[in-house]
Design a protein around this motif. Structure first.
Motif, PDB file in Angstrom:
ATOM      1  N   CYS A   7       0.857  -1.183   0.000  1.00  0.00           N
ATOM      2  CA  CYS A   7       0.000   0.000   0.000  1.00  0.00           C
ATOM      3  C   CYS A   7       0.897   1.239   0.000  1.00  0.00           C
ATOM      4  CB  CYS A   7      -0.888  -0.024   1.241  1.00  0.00           C
ATOM      5  SG  CYS A   7      -1.748   1.518   1.543  1.00  0.00           S
ATOM      6  N   VAL A   9       0.484   3.952   1.296  1.00  0.00           N
ATOM      7  CA  VAL A   9       0.472   4.634   2.589  1.00  0.00           C
ATOM      8  C   VAL A   9       1.061   3.738   3.691  1.00  0.00           C
ATOM      9  CG1 VAL A   9      -0.965   5.760   4.328  1.00  0.00           C
ATOM     10  CG2 VAL A   9      -1.559   5.950   1.895  1.00  0.00           C
ATOM     11  N   CYS A  10       0.629   2.462   3.714  1.00  0.00           N
ATOM     12  CA  CYS A  10       0.941   1.604   4.861  1.00  0.00           C
ATOM     13  C   CYS A  10       2.101   0.633   4.619  1.00  0.00           C
ATOM     14  CB  CYS A  10      -0.284   0.789   5.264  1.00  0.00           C
ATOM     15  SG  CYS A  10      -1.766   1.779   5.410  1.00  0.00           S
ATOM     16  N   HIS A  59      -7.496  -0.416   0.423  1.00  0.00           N
ATOM     17  CA  HIS A  59      -6.986  -0.880   1.715  1.00  0.00           C
ATOM     18  C   HIS A  59      -8.097  -0.799   2.762  1.00  0.00           C
ATOM     19  CE1 HIS A  59      -3.305  -1.140   4.566  1.00  0.00           C
ATOM     20  NE2 HIS A  59      -4.095  -2.193   4.626  1.00  0.00           N
ATOM     21  N   CYS A  63      -5.682   2.007   5.721  1.00  0.00           N
ATOM     22  CA  CYS A  63      -5.806   3.451   5.603  1.00  0.00           C
ATOM     23  C   CYS A  63      -7.029   3.883   4.795  1.00  0.00           C
ATOM     24  CB  CYS A  63      -4.544   4.010   4.964  1.00  0.00           C
ATOM     25  SG  CYS A  63      -4.280   3.361   3.306  1.00  0.00           S
ATOM     26  N   SER A  65      -7.478   3.773   1.440  1.00  0.00           N
ATOM     27  CA  SER A  65      -7.266   4.449   0.157  1.00  0.00           C
ATOM     28  C   SER A  65      -7.328   3.470  -1.011  1.00  0.00           C
ATOM     29  CB  SER A  65      -5.935   5.198   0.152  1.00  0.00           C
ATOM     30  OG  SER A  65      -4.899   4.359   0.565  1.00  0.00           O
TER      31      SER A  65
HETATM   32 ZN   LIG Z   1      -2.988   1.499   3.463  1.00  0.00          ZN
END
Ligand SMILES: [Zn+2]
Lengths: 82, 973
Positions: A7, A9-10, A59, A63, A65
């Motif tokens: 991901c 973000v993660c 996700h 998060c 997104s």
């Molecule tokens: Zn994420």
């Protein structure tokens, strides 16, 4: 089960956490002067590539997104962007 | 039988006795016994009967590689007796036995009929003529399958699951595995070590042979195990069988719980940065006539019975082996008191001459170049015939035990499953990994190593390689270790013989499926020339053992016969689970996580009949009257309170929030006016109804919206999905749990509200479809005038923490106006009387808003918004052949209410009933149905078919909706 997704973000997470959002087909074509066939092609038809395909993932357990990844459908593994 | 005197390798504890019941027989065991060792100690030799021929079966490997010792334990079928600790009071039964004990099986005549059942018997024999199928099915079903599961059996126990992330996962807790774990842990990495047996030590653990001067192997194993135990960053799972191995280094396994564990079994899913496979070897079965007769067992089985459990395998044993382990075991067992008739060795020379000398010293006849060709004895072994490999000489010896093993075979499952490829290695005679998946390493005996130092060093090396995968700078250590390895003995030359000179009629290559060499020959005779196909045709290797017994021998045998076009032996595949696993273990614990509203406890206390609806617990009704009549009538006549907290609630804000709303809602959301609620719907691309709810404007670019209960979990995902290409600036907050909702409905609702707030809530100041924010005793409330149930009603959105206070206040204040709680059942009927739909009840996957009569919500003049579903709504607006929602009443008075979901029929199915109930307001049954569009005209007859109606249809007619208060005066007043 063994599938992992990175991901943006993660980071790298288990595939369980994500929801599949289909092939990346680009934005919806403009509604005006859209033919039924073109609409159907966009909404319902897929390329079903045996190989590397760009696709959307969400996700869900993270998060929240939407993002795209490249996945090799023959090995079910995420691959680097071509 | 008498156990041996205390040995340092024992796993049983003298003095700690237990007993288990084997059928009628009470068997006494010791703590530390497995079911298998406890029964064996009580002279049980026949553990069950085989699948097809009902041949007696007994201990063979002691590691559960075949179904021989699968037993029913406390009602659970197919428990692997060799891997399951004996527990005091266990009830154990032999399987596949027709009769009282496995010693006398009424189906044993099947063995005599084996000639009538060649390979592929079922495929070929029972398919024509078709009229024999019912009889054939009945008898095959009776004979087929292993173990009986009672339909009302309830699996007891606690089944846990654990998802572990680690740097290095080591599979196998033998010397190589322990060394790998230690060397990886030494680099500061987190290590998970998996071991199938209840203890670490593997190949060293039971052997008294010298490791180095004064240190026997078993002691070395204990030293290593102790080091592992003292290393805090190694997490060891004993009693843990690996069952699957996947790409991205995912290992699955399950652990059997000890007495002190909180689980019966635990499913493990381990994600590792690197994996070391140190699974070692199992013994390759030697094939001869009656090679599975109880009394025939592998070297490790005989040796470990004595060394771990103090049980000599019999009184007099003949050995037919192909590995030095066999010689070593014979010497040790002889020293422990077993009479050894002889030791035949497949190998003419390459055996360890020191061991041969030791045999000679003990006067044990040693026969290199000889092999067992038949075991004798109808139930258990009483003699064995040996032959020289060239078949020129024979000897028959009496014995009660035959220790037989052709050699070793590596356990490569963890490498193959994620895509590793095996090739045949001529030196070791093994199928060895030629390609290994990335971040996976192999070590130990699996490579063909036998020298203890070579095994340990290969483990240390693999541990370092794993550390390198995890980014540790270990280049120099790796070079050093590889140098060490090169000075130590490499892989041992292995034996290749599968079988001595035998006919093969009673030579079993696969025990689980009762498959003989003769069956393999038959398959090859029919033209099957590839092991993988022969496996399918004969079912050899498809049993619970997943090829553990036949996996190596089958391709070797096929290659040896020269039938295969490819002279190189081709291994067959294995699949997860590599070891049989309870479904309960896979299912794990039942995490049934449901949600409670802020009103939950008080609703329960008030007698609410709670029901699980989606993730929520909700009150269906507050009395035992399933019709909820009192609750319904009270809403129509006085005022009622409903806990609507399950409603999805969201804040959406930001400069592009309106654009996002325009995208997903079909209406023109720019018309959301301050102080007003806007009701609208969301469709999917096909114009089908996904959700409905209201939107209110809280501030500039700041909206509050609701979603239906079942949909709340997906709303944010949905909106973000449909705006994913736009890069709009908006944010969403899920307030579903932050706010509770009270729906106060009924003609007296305003009287109650007036009493608790200073705000002006008159019809003029706060009209229908209005939105207001005010205080109830200093508690902020978001209030909406809605009409879902068709009466004057206020939907109060209240911070969850204030819910109980406001609810109680309304109840106390409303007492004089007849206020009462109502539940979902009442709401369901009230809203139906108004013709209001519930998504999923009155709509299905293909129902558009047009079909529901909600087409008016759609605003067609905003193409720039690219509203989801707009194009399809245009296309389907006048489409023929769709199911449309209609209201209906029964044709004749006094007809009962049809069941929800009943189909509507004439000569074919024309639709179905969505919801139907008795209406107390109308004093007759009413309902809603989705029907073919040509049936939706008012007055059309609908014939309702119900399950079990025996052709007697109920007759209804289409009527207009709403049924109750069609002008909507009640909710507007
Ligand atoms: Zn994420």
């Amino acid at each position: 089960m063994a599938f992992t997704i990175t991901c943006p973000v993660c980071g790298i997470r288990r595939g369980y956490e994500f929801r599949f959002g289909g092939e990346d087909k680009g934005p919806m074509p403009p509604e005006e002067s859209l033919a039924s066939e073109t609409w159907c092609e966009y909404v319902h038809m897929n390329n079903c590539i045996a190989g590397i395909q760009k696709e959307w993932w969400f996700h869900r357990d993270g998060c929240g997104s939407w993002f795209t990844i490249y996945r090799d459908t023959t090995t079910n593994q995420q691959v680097e962007n071509r | 039988m008498k156990r041996l005197n205390q040995l340092p390798t024992f796993r049983i504890q003298y003095g700690k006795e237990l007993s288990v019941n084997f059928g009628q027989k009470r068997c006494r065991g010791l703590e530390g016994d497995t079911i298998a060792s406890a029964l064996y100690a009580n002279d049980v030799r026949i553990f069950g009967r085989s699948l097809k021929y009902h041949r007696p079966r007994g201990l063979y490997s002691l590691d559960g590689e075949c179904s021989n010792t699968m037993m029913a334990v406390d009602g659970i079928p197919n428990v692997r007796a060799e891997n399951t600790p004996a527990v005091d009071g266990m009830n154990i039964k032999a399987q596949n036995v027709f009769g009282k004990t496995p010693d006398f099986d009424m189906m044993r005549f099947m063995d005599e009929l084996s000639w009538a059942m060649p390979a592929g018997f079922y495929y070929q024999t029972l398919h024509k003529p078709s009229r024999i199928w019912p009889l054939a099915i009945k008898h095959i079903r009776k004979a087929a399958g292993l173990g009986i599961l009672s339909p009302d059996f309830h699996m007891r126990g606690k089944f846990d699951e654990s998802y572990i992330s680690t740097d290095v996962c080591v599979i196998g807790g033998g010397p190589a595995g322990m060394c790998a774990a230690l060397s990886a842990a030494d680099q500061g990495l987190r290590v998970v070590l998996l071991e199938n047996r209840p203890w670490l030590g593997g190949y060293f653990e039971y052997r008294p042979r010298e490791y180095q001067k004064g240190v026997p192997l078993y002691q070395r194993a204990r030293e290593l195990a102790e080091s592992v135990g003292h290393t805090p960053n190694i997490r060891t799972f004993k009693n843990t069988a690996m069952i699957g191995s996947y790409h991205n280094n995912l290992i699955t396994a399950f652990q059997r719980g000890n007495k002190s564990d909180i689980f019966t079994e635990r499913y493990l899913e381990i994600r590792a940065g690197s994996v070391v496979v140190a699974t070692g070897c199992i013994e390759r079965p030697l094939l001869f006539e009656n090679n599975e007769r109880p009394g025939v067992m592998q070297i490790g089985c005989a040796h470990r019975l004595a060394r771990n459990w103090g049980l000599l395998p019999g009184k007099r044993a003949a050995f037919s082996v192909g590995h030095d382990l066999g010689l070593e075991a014979a010497i040790d067992l002889a020293d422990l008191g077993l009479d050894i008739a002889c030791v035949a060795d497949i190998r003419q020379d390459s055996y360890d001459s020191n061991l041969a000398a030791e045999l000679e010293k003990r006067n044990i006849p040693f026969l290199p170049g000889w092999v067992a060709i038949r075991a004798h004895g109808s139930k258990t072994v009483n003699a064995v015939t040996l032959s020289s490999i060239n078949a020129t000489r024979r000897r028959k010896l009496s014995c009660d035990t035959v220790v037989a093993s052709a050699g070793m075979t590596p356990v490569t499952g963890p490498v193959i499953l994620p895509g590793g490829k095996l090739t045949y290695d001529n030196h070791t005679g093994f199928f060895l990994p030629a390609t290994i998946p990335p971040q996976m390493h192999v070590a130990g005996r699996l490579l063909g190593l036998d020298d203890p130092f070579a095994i340990e060093t290969s483990g240390l090396l693999a541990g370092l390689k794993a550390a390198a995968d995890c980014g540790k700078p270990v280049e120099n250590n790796l070079k050093e270790m590889a140098k060490n390895q090169a000075t130590l003995p490499g892989p041992t030359r292995g034996t290749k013989l599968v079988t001595g000179p035998v006919k093969g009629k009673e030579t079993f290559i696969c025990f689980d499926e009762d498959c003989t060499l003769k069956n393999i020959n038959q398959a090859m005779h029919r033209g099957f020339d590839v092991p993988e196909l022969i496996k399918r045709f004969t079912s050899a290797g498809t049993g619970p053992g997943q090829g553990g017994i036949p996996g190596h021998n089958l391709p070797m045998y096929v290659a040896e016969t020269g039938e295969s076009p490819d002279r190189n032996p081709k291994p067959t595949t294995v699949r997860p689970p590599l070891v049989p696993v309870y479904l309960a273990t896979y299912a794990g614990s039942n995490h049934d996580m449901s949600k409670r509203t802020p009103m939950h406890d008080s609703q329960v206390k008030a007698g609410g009949k709670m029901e699980r609806i989606g993730v929520w617990n909700r009150a269906r009704r507050f009395s035992s009257d399933t019709s909820a009549r009192k609750e319904i009538e009270n809403v129509r006549n006085n005022v009622g309170l409903l806990d609507g907290s399950t409603l999805g609630k969201f804040r959406i804000f930001g400069s592009d929030a309106l654009k996002a709303l325009q995208r997903v809602y079909v209406s023109d959301m720019s018309k959301v006016a301050e102080g007003k609620v806007k009701y609208s719907a969301m469709c999917n691309e096909d114009g089908c109804l996904m959700d409905d709810g209201i939107v209110v404007k809280i501030d500039e670019n700041d909206y509050y919206m609701t979603a239906s209960t079942g949909r709340a979990g997906q709303t944010i995902e949905w909106i973000r999905y449909h705006t994913r290409y736009d890069g709009w600036n908006f944010h969403m907050v899920n307030l579903t749990d932050a706010y509770g909702v009270i729906n106060m409905a009924g003609p007296n609702a305003r009287k109650v509200l007036e009493k608790v707030t200073d705000a002006d809530v008159s019809n003029e100041a706060f009209p229908f479809a209005g939105y207001r924010e005010f205080l109830i005793q200093n508690m902020p409330v978001r209030a909406m005038r809605l009409g879902f149930v068709g009466e004057l009603s206020y939907e109060l959105h209240v911070l969850s923490s204030y819910m109980q206070s406001i609810w109680d206040l309304l109840e106390i204040t409303g007492k004089e106006f007849g206020i009462q709680k109502f539940g979902l059942e009442a709401q369901n009927i009230l809203r139906m009387e108004k013709g209001h739909v519930i998504i999923g009840s009155e709509s299905e996957q293909r129902t558009t808003i047009h079909d529901l009569g909600l087409g008016f919500l759609w605003y067609r003049n905003k193409p720039e918004a690219k509203t989801v579903g707009a194009f399809a709504l245009k296309d389907t607006e006048h489409q023929k052949g769709r199911l449309k929602l209609v209201g209906f009443k029964m044709k004749e008075s006094g007809t009962r209410v049809p069941k929800d979901g009943s189909p509507l029929v004439d000569s074919r199915i024309r639709g179905y009933v969505c919801t139907a109930r008795y209406s107390w307001a109308l004093k007759e049954p009413i309902g809603m149905a989705l029907v073919d569009d040509d049936l939706c005209g008012e007055g059309t007859t609908l014939n309702i078919y119900e399950d079990g109606c025996k052709g007697k249809l109920l007759s209804a007619k289409v009527v207009s909706m709403p049924f109750y208060d069609p002008d909507g005066k009640q909710m507007r007043c």
